[in-house]
Design an enzyme around this catalytic site. Structure first.
Site: not given
Length: 212
Positions: A161, A132, A130, A158
Site C-alpha cells: 500500500c 488504503e 487493504h 503495508c
C-alpha cells in the site's frame, strides 16, 4: 244412579304442559391419542451489533479539528471491514474534502473473510484488499485524481500500500496504529511522503505529530 264421569289419564287441554325431558347428550368419539407434537425450532440468534465508534471526547463547545474529523471518518470506515484479522479504515482528503474512503475486504463479487474464512499465505490474509489500496482504487473507478491527497488511516500502510500511495501522488499519511513492516516507512519517505502519527490524549482528543 247416574254414571260417573271417568278420569282421563292424559292432560287436559286446559292444563299446563309438563317440561319436556332433556335428550341425553351424545359424546363424539375422541380420536386416538397420537405422538406429542415436535417442539418448535429454536429462534435464530440475533446478529451481533456493529461496534460503536468512540468519537473524540472534546471539551464542551470545542469543534473537532480537521485532523480529528477525518480520523473519526477513518475509524467509522473500519467498522465496515469484513476481515476479522485486522479491521482498517482509510480516507483520502484533499483541501479538507473527502475524495475517497476504503476498508479492507474481499474483491467485488467474492465471498468475504467473515463468510468464507481468511485465506492466509505467509502469515497474511490475501483474500482481502487493504483499506488504503481500496481508497486509491476508488479514485480510479470514479475518475478522481488522488494527486496531492493526504491518506488518513487507522493503521500504518503495508509496503504494498505504501508503494501504491507513492505512485498515486499521495503527499502525506496520518496513521493511528503501527504496522510490523519497517520497509513501509522507508518506501514512503523515499517517495517524499510526510508521515504523521495521531495519538489520543487522556482527554480523548487526538494530537497529530509529524515524524522525522
Amino acid at each position: 244412579m247416574s254414571p260417573r264421569a271417568g278420569r282421563s289419564s292424559g292432560v287436559g287441554s286446559g292444563d299446563p304442559l309438563p317440561p319436556a325431558a332433556a335428550a341425553p347428550a351424545i359424546e363424539s368419539p375422541r380420536p386416538p391419542a397420537g405422538p406429542d407434537p415436535a417442539p418448535a425450532p429454536p429462534a435464530a440468534p440475533a446478529p451481533a451489533p456493529t461496534p460503536a465508534v468512540a468519537a473524540p471526547s472534546l471539551p464542551e463547545g470545542r469543534r473537532p479539528t480537521w485532523d480529528e474529523y477525518f480520523i473519526a471518518m477513518a475509524e467509522l470506515a473500519a467498522t465496515r471491514s469484513t476481515c476479522p484479522r485486522r479491521q482498517v479504515g482509510a480516507v483520502l482528503v484533499h483541501s479538507n474534502r473527502v475524495i475517497a474512503t476504503g476498508y479492507n475486504g474481499a474483491v467485488r463479487g467474492a465471498p468475504h473473510c467473515s463468510d468464507a474464512g481468511c485465506l492466509v499465505v505467509d502469515g497474511h490474509c490475501v483474500r482481502a484488499v487493504h483499506a488504503e489500496l481500496n481508497a486509491i482504487l476508488q479514485c480510479a473507478v470514479t475518475g478522481v485524481s488522488s494527486a496531492g491527497c493526504t491518506l488518513v488511516t487507522t493503521s500504518f500502510p503495508c509496503v504494498a500500500c505504501a508503494k501504491a500511495a507513492v505512485q498515486a501522488g499521495i503527499v502525506s499519511v496520518i496513521y493511528l496504529s503501527t504496522y510490523p513492516d519497517p520497509n513501509s516507512a522507508e518506501v514512503l519517505r523515499a517517495g517524499g511522503v510526510r508521515l504523521h502519527r495521531a495519538v489520543r490524549d487522556p482527554d480523548g482528543a487526538y494530537r497529530v505529530r509529524a515524524e522525522a
